[in-house]
Design a protein around this motif. Sequence first.
Motif, PDB file in Angstrom:
ATOM      1  N   LEU A 223      36.759 -72.567 -56.635  1.00 45.44           N
ATOM      2  CA  LEU A 223      37.772 -72.001 -55.734  1.00 45.44           C
ATOM      3  C   LEU A 223      37.790 -70.480 -55.820  1.00 45.44           C
ATOM      4  CD1 LEU A 223      40.717 -74.510 -56.302  1.00 45.44           C
ATOM      5  CD2 LEU A 223      39.374 -74.251 -54.208  1.00 45.44           C
ATOM      6  N   ILE A 224      37.645 -69.944 -57.027  1.00 48.38           N
ATOM      7  CA  ILE A 224      37.590 -68.491 -57.204  1.00 48.38           C
ATOM      8  C   ILE A 224      36.380 -67.924 -56.478  1.00 48.38           C
ATOM      9  CG2 ILE A 224      37.193 -66.658 -58.912  1.00 48.38           C
ATOM     10  CD1 ILE A 224      38.933 -68.387 -60.859  1.00 48.38           C
TER      11      ILE A 224
ATOM     12  N   ARG B 130      45.196 -69.957 -52.801  1.00 50.61           N
ATOM     13  CA  ARG B 130      45.624 -70.893 -51.756  1.00 50.61           C
ATOM     14  C   ARG B 130      45.818 -72.309 -52.303  1.00 50.61           C
ATOM     15  NH1 ARG B 130      42.452 -71.149 -46.018  1.00 50.61           N
ATOM     16  NH2 ARG B 130      43.972 -72.405 -44.924  1.00 50.61           N
ATOM     17  N   TYR B 131      45.014 -72.685 -53.282  1.00 50.25           N
ATOM     18  CA  TYR B 131      45.039 -74.036 -53.847  1.00 50.25           C
ATOM     19  C   TYR B 131      45.191 -73.946 -55.364  1.00 50.25           C
ATOM     20  CZ  TYR B 131      43.144 -74.998 -49.241  1.00 50.25           C
ATOM     21  OH  TYR B 131      42.948 -75.065 -47.887  1.00 50.25           O
ATOM     22  N   ILE B 132      46.367 -74.285 -55.852  1.00 49.25           N
ATOM     23  CA  ILE B 132      46.687 -74.163 -57.267  1.00 49.25           C
ATOM     24  C   ILE B 132      46.645 -75.546 -57.922  1.00 49.25           C
ATOM     25  CG2 ILE B 132      48.373 -73.362 -58.969  1.00 49.25           C
ATOM     26  CD1 ILE B 132      47.302 -71.139 -57.096  1.00 49.25           C
ATOM     27  N   LEU B 133      45.765 -75.707 -58.890  1.00 49.52           N
ATOM     28  CA  LEU B 133      45.673 -76.945 -59.662  1.00 49.52           C
ATOM     29  C   LEU B 133      46.255 -76.688 -61.054  1.00 49.52           C
ATOM     30  CD1 LEU B 133      42.066 -77.892 -58.571  1.00 49.52           C
ATOM     31  CD2 LEU B 133      44.134 -79.183 -58.023  1.00 49.52           C
ATOM     32  N   LYS B 134      47.203 -77.513 -61.439  1.00 45.93           N
ATOM     33  CA  LYS B 134      47.876 -77.369 -62.735  1.00 45.93           C
ATOM     34  C   LYS B 134      47.148 -78.181 -63.802  1.00 45.93           C
ATOM     35  CE  LYS B 134      51.835 -75.666 -60.871  1.00 45.93           C
ATOM     36  NZ  LYS B 134      52.467 -74.465 -61.151  1.00 45.93           N
TER      37      LYS B 134
ATOM     38  N   SER C  83      42.267 -78.956 -68.045  1.00 48.30           N
ATOM     39  CA  SER C  83      42.224 -78.158 -66.824  1.00 48.30           C
ATOM     40  C   SER C  83      41.304 -78.844 -65.822  1.00 48.30           C
ATOM     41  CB  SER C  83      41.755 -76.736 -67.141  1.00 48.30           C
ATOM     42  OG  SER C  83      40.466 -76.766 -67.703  1.00 48.30           O
ATOM     43  N   SER C  84      41.165 -78.230 -64.662  1.00 51.04           N
ATOM     44  CA  SER C  84      40.450 -78.873 -63.554  1.00 51.04           C
ATOM     45  C   SER C  84      39.000 -79.200 -63.867  1.00 51.04           C
ATOM     46  CB  SER C  84      40.524 -78.012 -62.299  1.00 51.04           C
ATOM     47  OG  SER C  84      39.759 -76.840 -62.463  1.00 51.04           O
ATOM     48  N   ASP C  85      38.399 -78.521 -64.821  1.00 49.40           N
ATOM     49  CA  ASP C  85      37.009 -78.841 -65.146  1.00 49.40           C
ATOM     50  C   ASP C  85      36.894 -80.149 -65.927  1.00 49.40           C
ATOM     51  OD1 ASP C  85      38.256 -77.458 -67.297  1.00 49.40           O
ATOM     52  OD2 ASP C  85      36.309 -77.039 -68.183  1.00 49.40           O
ATOM     53  N   GLU C  86      38.044 -80.716 -66.330  1.00 48.84           N
ATOM     54  CA  GLU C  86      38.024 -81.981 -67.066  1.00 48.84           C
ATOM     55  C   GLU C  86      38.828 -83.082 -66.384  1.00 48.84           C
ATOM     56  OE1 GLU C  86      37.556 -80.660 -71.656  1.00 48.84           O
ATOM     57  OE2 GLU C  86      39.529 -80.269 -70.769  1.00 48.84           O
ATOM     58  N   PHE C  87      39.331 -82.821 -65.177  1.00 53.75           N
ATOM     59  CA  PHE C  87      40.074 -83.865 -64.470  1.00 53.75           C
ATOM     60  C   PHE C  87      39.228 -85.127 -64.343  1.00 53.75           C
ATOM     61  CE2 PHE C  87      43.023 -80.979 -61.680  1.00 53.75           C
ATOM     62  CZ  PHE C  87      43.673 -80.549 -62.811  1.00 53.75           C
ATOM     63  N   ASN C  88      37.951 -84.938 -64.051  1.00 50.72           N
ATOM     64  CA  ASN C  88      37.088 -86.104 -63.878  1.00 50.72           C
ATOM     65  C   ASN C  88      37.075 -86.974 -65.135  1.00 50.72           C
ATOM     66  OD1 ASN C  88      35.582 -83.984 -65.162  1.00 50.72           O
ATOM     67  ND2 ASN C  88      33.688 -85.059 -64.704  1.00 50.72           N
ATOM     68  N   GLN C  89      37.152 -86.374 -66.308  1.00 53.17           N
ATOM     69  CA  GLN C  89      37.156 -87.156 -67.543  1.00 53.17           C
ATOM     70  C   GLN C  89      38.463 -87.926 -67.717  1.00 53.17           C
ATOM     71  OE1 GLN C  89      35.499 -85.350 -71.125  1.00 53.17           O
ATOM     72  NE2 GLN C  89      34.809 -83.647 -69.844  1.00 53.17           N
ATOM     73  N   VAL C  90      39.584 -87.284 -67.375  1.00 49.66           N
ATOM     74  CA  VAL C  90      40.877 -87.966 -67.457  1.00 49.66           C
ATOM     75  C   VAL C  90      40.863 -89.197 -66.566  1.00 49.66           C
ATOM     76  CG1 VAL C  90      43.341 -87.773 -66.887  1.00 49.66           C
ATOM     77  CG2 VAL C  90      42.188 -85.899 -68.050  1.00 49.66           C
TER      78      VAL C  90
ATOM     79  N   LYS D  27      50.773 -84.057 -57.858  1.00 49.15           N
ATOM     80  CA  LYS D  27      50.689 -82.754 -57.188  1.00 49.15           C
ATOM     81  C   LYS D  27      49.242 -82.290 -57.088  1.00 49.15           C
ATOM     82  CE  LYS D  27      55.339 -81.254 -58.369  1.00 49.15           C
ATOM     83  NZ  LYS D  27      56.177 -80.348 -59.169  1.00 49.15           N
ATOM     84  N   ASN D  28      48.474 -82.485 -58.149  1.00 45.99           N
ATOM     85  CA  ASN D  28      47.060 -82.096 -58.122  1.00 45.99           C
ATOM     86  C   ASN D  28      46.291 -82.909 -57.084  1.00 45.99           C
ATOM     87  OD1 ASN D  28      47.159 -80.034 -60.010  1.00 45.99           O
ATOM     88  ND2 ASN D  28      46.666 -81.372 -61.724  1.00 45.99           N
ATOM     89  N   GLU D  29      46.625 -84.180 -56.959  1.00 48.14           N
ATOM     90  CA  GLU D  29      45.964 -85.004 -55.955  1.00 48.14           C
ATOM     91  C   GLU D  29      46.258 -84.469 -54.554  1.00 48.14           C
ATOM     92  OE1 GLU D  29      45.561 -89.617 -54.429  1.00 48.14           O
ATOM     93  OE2 GLU D  29      46.920 -89.169 -56.082  1.00 48.14           O
ATOM     94  N   LYS D  30      47.487 -84.070 -54.321  1.00 45.46           N
ATOM     95  CA  LYS D  30      47.863 -83.502 -53.021  1.00 45.46           C
ATOM     96  C   LYS D  30      47.060 -82.231 -52.747  1.00 45.46           C
ATOM     97  CE  LYS D  30      51.796 -81.826 -50.360  1.00 45.46           C
ATOM     98  NZ  LYS D  30      53.234 -81.537 -50.354  1.00 45.46           N
ATOM     99  N   VAL D  31      46.914 -81.379 -53.763  1.00 48.07           N
ATOM    100  CA  VAL D  31      46.132 -80.147 -53.613  1.00 48.07           C
ATOM    101  C   VAL D  31      44.666 -80.484 -53.337  1.00 48.07           C
ATOM    102  CG1 VAL D  31      45.312 -78.067 -54.798  1.00 48.07           C
ATOM    103  CG2 VAL D  31      47.704 -78.758 -55.001  1.00 48.07           C
ATOM    104  N   LEU D  32      44.120 -81.460 -54.034  1.00 47.55           N
ATOM    105  CA  LEU D  32      42.724 -81.852 -53.796  1.00 47.55           C
ATOM    106  C   LEU D  32      42.542 -82.347 -52.363  1.00 47.55           C
ATOM    107  CD1 LEU D  32      41.891 -83.632 -57.178  1.00 47.55           C
ATOM    108  CD2 LEU D  32      40.996 -81.427 -56.387  1.00 47.55           C
ATOM    109  N   ARG D  33      43.509 -83.080 -51.835  1.00 43.56           N
ATOM    110  CA  ARG D  33      43.434 -83.521 -50.431  1.00 43.56           C
ATOM    111  C   ARG D  33      43.468 -82.324 -49.488  1.00 43.56           C
ATOM    112  NH1 ARG D  33      47.234 -87.619 -51.953  1.00 43.56           N
ATOM    113  NH2 ARG D  33      48.833 -86.481 -50.799  1.00 43.56           N
ATOM    114  N   GLN D  34      44.288 -81.335 -49.797  1.00 36.07           N
ATOM    115  CA  GLN D  34      44.349 -80.128 -48.969  1.00 36.07           C
ATOM    116  C   GLN D  34      43.016 -79.378 -49.002  1.00 36.07           C
ATOM    117  OE1 GLN D  34      47.687 -78.177 -50.781  1.00 36.07           O
ATOM    118  NE2 GLN D  34      49.190 -79.262 -49.544  1.00 36.07           N
ATOM    119  N   ILE D  35      42.404 -79.316 -50.159  1.00 33.35           N
ATOM    120  CA  ILE D  35      41.085 -78.675 -50.277  1.00 33.35           C
ATOM    121  C   ILE D  35      40.081 -79.423 -49.411  1.00 33.35           C
ATOM    122  CG2 ILE D  35      39.171 -78.134 -51.833  1.00 33.35           C
ATOM    123  CD1 ILE D  35      41.329 -77.815 -54.084  1.00 33.35           C
ATOM    124  N   MET D  36      40.141 -80.749 -49.445  1.00 33.30           N
ATOM    125  CA  MET D  36      39.212 -81.544 -48.627  1.00 33.30           C
ATOM    126  C   MET D  36      39.412 -81.260 -47.143  1.00 33.30           C
ATOM    127  SD  MET D  36      36.851 -83.230 -50.007  1.00 33.30           S
ATOM    128  CE  MET D  36      36.382 -83.926 -48.453  1.00 33.30           C
ATOM    129  N   GLU D  37      40.641 -81.173 -46.695  1.00 33.52           N
ATOM    130  CA  GLU D  37      40.908 -80.875 -45.286  1.00 33.52           C
ATOM    131  C   GLU D  37      40.285 -79.539 -44.899  1.00 33.52           C
ATOM    132  OE1 GLU D  37      45.144 -81.156 -44.631  1.00 33.52           O
ATOM    133  OE2 GLU D  37      45.202 -83.172 -45.488  1.00 33.52           O
TER     134      GLU D  37
END
Length: 144
Positions: free
Chosen positions: A83-84, A91-95, A106-113, A128-138
């Motif tokens: 994103l950076i 525009r898209y903040i992932l917590k 953090s987001s580099d390990e979401f896939n592992q979670v 909330k992170n899922e909502k942000v990921l959907r916004q990124i996809m759009e």
Amino acid sequence: MAINITRKEYRDSCKNHYIAYSKLSDEEKYRKSGRLLLFYAVECGLKCYIMKNENLSDYNALQKYAINTGKKEIARHNVKAMLIDCNLEGRYILKDIPLSKGGKVSSDEFNQVWRYGASVADEEIGNKNEKVLRQIMEYLLKRI
């Protein structure tokens, strides 16, 4: 050894993962495996978007770009780093997701979670992170 994926393959994978995610019921989307599909769709889409913007043809070229620009994390799973690189970080903040057993990811390990089913301390952050990921996809679907 990394597989040398083309930009077209990243784009197709992004769209296919998102189509699979979109076909899930709302209940299934909130399960970790549904979120994993969404995460991989976004990861593939962001890599494709970076490759398109930098006129890169495949993963090997992306990796060289990442090394040469000091942005090694964009060739991995780090969505925030991607994103950076795309100038979208504000525009898209992932917590970070707090884990039940302590610590956070953090987001580099979401896939592992989501791949391993780790127990999280605050499910609302995942929502909330899922909502942000959907916004990124759009955003990405209109640009890749």
